[in-house]
Design an enzyme around this catalytic site. Sequence first.
Site, PDB file in Angstrom:
ATOM      1  N   SER A  50       1.411  -7.962   5.086  1.00  0.00           N
ATOM      2  CA  SER A  50       0.181  -7.954   5.893  1.00  0.00           C
ATOM      3  C   SER A  50       0.409  -8.792   7.140  1.00  0.00           C
ATOM      4  O   SER A  50       1.306  -9.654   7.165  1.00  0.00           O
ATOM      5  CB  SER A  50      -0.952  -8.580   5.075  1.00  0.00           C
ATOM      6  OG  SER A  50      -2.120  -8.713   5.856  1.00  0.00           O
ATOM      7  N   TYR A  70      -5.067 -15.511  -0.082  1.00  0.00           N
ATOM      8  CA  TYR A  70      -4.491 -14.172   0.125  1.00  0.00           C
ATOM      9  C   TYR A  70      -3.233 -14.270   0.982  1.00  0.00           C
ATOM     10  O   TYR A  70      -2.187 -13.697   0.645  1.00  0.00           O
ATOM     11  CB  TYR A  70      -5.530 -13.273   0.785  1.00  0.00           C
ATOM     12  CG  TYR A  70      -5.021 -11.891   1.154  1.00  0.00           C
ATOM     13  CD1 TYR A  70      -4.677 -10.970   0.170  1.00  0.00           C
ATOM     14  CD2 TYR A  70      -4.892 -11.506   2.492  1.00  0.00           C
ATOM     15  CE1 TYR A  70      -4.218  -9.704   0.502  1.00  0.00           C
ATOM     16  CE2 TYR A  70      -4.439 -10.248   2.833  1.00  0.00           C
ATOM     17  CZ  TYR A  70      -4.105  -9.345   1.835  1.00  0.00           C
ATOM     18  OH  TYR A  70      -3.639  -8.095   2.169  1.00  0.00           O
TER      19      TYR A  70
HETATM   20  N1  LIG Z   1      -6.906  -2.890   3.939  1.00  0.00           N
HETATM   21  C1  LIG Z   1      -6.407  -3.849   4.680  1.00  0.00           C
HETATM   22  O1  LIG Z   1      -7.038  -4.334   5.646  1.00  0.00           O
HETATM   23  C2  LIG Z   1      -5.007  -4.353   4.423  1.00  0.00           C
HETATM   24  C3  LIG Z   1      -4.369  -5.070   5.447  1.00  0.00           C
HETATM   25  C4  LIG Z   1      -3.093  -5.569   5.221  1.00  0.00           C
HETATM   26  C5  LIG Z   1      -2.451  -5.348   4.014  1.00  0.00           C
HETATM   27  N2  LIG Z   1      -3.089  -4.660   3.027  1.00  0.00           N
HETATM   28  C6  LIG Z   1      -2.377  -4.465   1.754  1.00  0.00           C
HETATM   29  O2  LIG Z   1      -2.215  -3.087   1.534  1.00  0.00           O
HETATM   30  C7  LIG Z   1      -2.085  -2.837   0.133  1.00  0.00           C
HETATM   31  C8  LIG Z   1      -3.005  -1.686  -0.252  1.00  0.00           C
HETATM   32  O3  LIG Z   1      -4.350  -2.081  -0.007  1.00  0.00           O
HETATM   33  P1  LIG Z   1      -5.481  -1.054   0.419  1.00  0.00           P
HETATM   34  O4  LIG Z   1      -6.052  -1.534   1.686  1.00  0.00           O
HETATM   35  O5  LIG Z   1      -5.001   0.330   0.318  1.00  0.00           O
HETATM   36  O6  LIG Z   1      -6.562  -1.404  -0.712  1.00  0.00           O
HETATM   37  P2  LIG Z   1      -7.209  -0.502  -1.883  1.00  0.00           P
HETATM   38  O7  LIG Z   1      -7.699   0.774  -1.321  1.00  0.00           O
HETATM   39  O8  LIG Z   1      -8.151  -1.397  -2.584  1.00  0.00           O
HETATM   40  O9  LIG Z   1      -5.955  -0.182  -2.822  1.00  0.00           O
HETATM   41  C9  LIG Z   1      -5.364  -1.141  -3.653  1.00  0.00           C
HETATM   42  C10 LIG Z   1      -4.503  -0.437  -4.678  1.00  0.00           C
HETATM   43  O10 LIG Z   1      -3.874  -1.432  -5.503  1.00  0.00           O
HETATM   44  C11 LIG Z   1      -4.020  -1.024  -6.863  1.00  0.00           C
HETATM   45  N3  LIG Z   1      -3.974  -2.179  -7.758  1.00  0.00           N
HETATM   46  C12 LIG Z   1      -4.731  -3.304  -7.712  1.00  0.00           C
HETATM   47  N4  LIG Z   1      -4.425  -4.108  -8.741  1.00  0.00           N
HETATM   48  C13 LIG Z   1      -3.442  -3.470  -9.454  1.00  0.00           C
HETATM   49  C14 LIG Z   1      -2.719  -3.790 -10.618  1.00  0.00           C
HETATM   50  N5  LIG Z   1      -2.932  -4.924 -11.314  1.00  0.00           N
HETATM   51  N6  LIG Z   1      -1.775  -2.917 -11.055  1.00  0.00           N
HETATM   52  C15 LIG Z   1      -1.553  -1.764 -10.393  1.00  0.00           C
HETATM   53  N7  LIG Z   1      -2.212  -1.399  -9.268  1.00  0.00           N
HETATM   54  C16 LIG Z   1      -3.145  -2.245  -8.823  1.00  0.00           C
HETATM   55  C17 LIG Z   1      -5.373  -0.313  -6.907  1.00  0.00           C
HETATM   56  O11 LIG Z   1      -5.419   0.622  -7.969  1.00  0.00           O
HETATM   57  P3  LIG Z   1      -6.153   0.423  -9.363  1.00  0.00           P
HETATM   58  O12 LIG Z   1      -7.405  -0.369  -9.145  1.00  0.00           O
HETATM   59  O13 LIG Z   1      -6.391   1.830  -9.789  1.00  0.00           O
HETATM   60  O14 LIG Z   1      -5.165  -0.273 -10.227  1.00  0.00           O
HETATM   61  C18 LIG Z   1      -5.315   0.465  -5.586  1.00  0.00           C
HETATM   62  O15 LIG Z   1      -4.627   1.683  -5.775  1.00  0.00           O
HETATM   63  C19 LIG Z   1      -2.414  -4.172  -0.556  1.00  0.00           C
HETATM   64  O16 LIG Z   1      -1.196  -4.801  -0.919  1.00  0.00           O
HETATM   65  C20 LIG Z   1      -3.117  -4.971   0.525  1.00  0.00           C
HETATM   66  O17 LIG Z   1      -2.959  -6.361   0.344  1.00  0.00           O
HETATM   67  C21 LIG Z   1      -4.352  -4.153   3.212  1.00  0.00           C
END
Ligand SMILES: NC(=O)c1ccc[n+]([C@@H]2O[C@H](COP(=O)([O-])OP(=O)(O)OC[C@H]3O[C@@H](n4cnc5c(N)ncnc54)[C@H](OP(=O)(O)O)[C@@H]3O)[C@@H](O)[C@H]2O)c1
Length: 260
Positions: A141, A154
Amino acid sequence: MNLKERVVLITGASSGIGWETALAFAARGARLAIAARSESKLEELAGRISKEGGECLAVPVDVTDSESVKSMTRKVLEHYGRVDVLVNNAGFGVFAPVLEADMSDMKEMMEVNYFGLVRCIQAVVPHMLRQKMGHVVNVASMAGFVAAPTHGGYSATKFAVIGLSEALREEIRDHGIKVTTVNPGPIDTPFFEKADLNSIPKIAQRFMRKPDEVARAIVRAVEEEIPEIMVPGSMAPLLKFKALMPTLFARGTGRFYRKK
Ligand SMILES: NC(=O)c1ccc[n+]([C@@H]2O[C@H](COP(=O)([O-])OP(=O)(O)OC[C@H]3O[C@@H](n4cnc5c(N)ncnc54)[C@H](OP(=O)(O)O)[C@@H]3O)[C@@H](O)[C@H]2O)c1
């Protein structure tokens, strides 16, 4: 890497960036293995990819559980016989000031975002070593470079991911395996159902991007073997500024976030 018929395993594929990344790799002709806890969402995505002529295996996983990660890896290898690309994307964020942060949130974020990624690397990369090829993509991130007020717990997980990736990249470089870190800024996904969007200044929220933009950047990083990508790319100069003037940058960020 030419992605045609390559096997791509993506964690956190039931939602947001992971979901879009699966679709983007499938559009390139890759064979997918998608993993997360929500089986029904995985089945929905696998159904969509199959309907569009692709190949997709849905594998339930909880990345906080070593046995579950081993079982995921075993199932993917039984089905496809190999893993060419591992996208470590599962993660979440809860924002709170350091002095008020709930320890269980802090620990859980570390368990999923950092140790979960380590578990997947330790389970999958030995197979890439035997293949003498592969690519690991670690979704970190912008918060892994810039720790804004209330993002400490985080950010710590994402700083950890970037540090680990830097070491891993050099450890496995001579074995034909690449490592990419992906650093998105704010992305419009269900991530913000847990993370407090209001902690991000309104001006910065205007730069919020869609998850398919991150997905395209990930695919390009694998195809072109790019070690580090920012999404959007226009954020990269900010980091150069931070490298040149860290104290000034940290103060400026603090002030910007406190004002909101
Ligand atoms: N959105 C942002 O602004 C942003 C910015 C920078 C980085 N990121 C990073 O991008 C990545 C994806 O995030 P996103 O924005 O796409 O959020 P999201 O839509 O909430 O997706 C998160 C994913 O992680 C999975 N997950 C959570 N806990 C888990 C566990 N214990 N085991 C297996 N899977 C798990 C969830 O699936 P289940 O609940 O089905 O397990 C879901 O598929 C993350 O690493 C986040 O930190 C996001």
